[in-house]
Enzyme design. Structure first.
Site, mmCIF file in Angstrom:
data_model
loop_
_atom_site.group_PDB
_atom_site.id
_atom_site.type_symbol
_atom_site.label_atom_id
_atom_site.label_comp_id
_atom_site.label_asym_id
_atom_site.label_seq_id
_atom_site.Cartn_x
_atom_site.Cartn_y
_atom_site.Cartn_z
ATOM 1 C CB SER A 153 -0.942 0.021 1.212
ATOM 2 O OG SER A 153 -0.238 0.317 2.391
ATOM 3 C CE LYS B 54 -2.326 1.954 4.815
ATOM 4 N NZ LYS B 54 -1.572 0.771 5.244
#
Length: 228
Positions: free
Chosen positions: A149, A187
């Site tokens: 991701s 993230k």
């Protein structure tokens, strides 16, 4: 001769590469230069490339080489820097970690660059990293990345990320976030009022948004190690 915006972008790319070890995303460039769309960033990148200041590396996620800098930046002590995604040869002048000034950091387990997974914090193994990769004071640790991701931030599955332990983050920082006290994820951090957005760097994933009390920052990305 560079325009003011071209100079600002080149300076921002250099600053973020020095700080994070990875280049900024196009969204971050857009926000930093206060532009309305990423098309403006594409034009600035193209102009810098045409003038010989940067080089984009084909078939690699956001890999940018700073070839040269304006004289004003060189006089201020800047030096060209390259971040290349998954090149097959080590950078020119690179030394094996064991011959450099290096330190052992605890390898605390795996971190999800995808959907959150349960945090693993055994610290039974260690990894050797150059001391220059560590950012100032504070405790550091390493994690193995699992998932894709964050590939557009130059972070691939299987990479080792070096994390500086801290409990706060600025918008745009890449962090280790603990969600609901048991799930860890890597993230980009954004605070939106009373909510925390954990943004991926891959269009295949959605941003995760949580009430701020559900997210605890465990550390900030300061370096990355990849085996070639």
């Amino acid at each position: 001769m560079l325009t003011r915006k071209q100079m600002e972008l080149l300076d921002f790319i250099k600053t973020r590469m020095d700080r994070d070890g990875v280049p900024p995303s196009f969204d971050e460039m857009k926000d930093a230069l206060d532009l309305r769309s990423k098309s403006g960033i594409h034009r600035l990148i193209t102009a810098l490339e045409e003038r010989g200041f940067i080089r984009r590396l084909a078939h690699r996620a956001r890999a940018i080489e700073i070839v040269k800098l304006p004289e004003a930046m060189e006089r201020a002590g800047f030096a060209p820097r390259v971040i290349e995604g998954d090149r097959t040869e080590p950078p020119r002048g690179a030394r094996p970690v064991e011959t450099a000034n290096a330190l052992d950091l605890p390898l605390m387990g795996r971190i999800a660059a995808g959907l959150p997974i349960e945090a693993i914090t055994d610290g039974a193994q260690s990894v050797t990293v150059p001391s220059m990769m560590l950012s100032g004071r504070g405790q550091h640790y390493a994690l193995e990345v699992r998932g894709d991701s964050m590939i557009e931030a130059g972070i691939n599955d299987g990479d080792i990320v070096v994390i500086r332990e801290q409990q706060t983050a600025d918008n745009g920082d890449i962090v280790v976030a603990l969600v609901a006290d048991h799930e860890a994820t890597l993230k980009r951090f954004r605070r939106r009022g009373g909510m925390i957005a954990l943004e991926p760097a891959n269009a295949s994933y959605e941003t995760q948004v949580y009430p701020d009390h559900m997210v605890k920052v465990q550390g900030r990305l300061v370096g990355l190690i990849r085996s070639y």
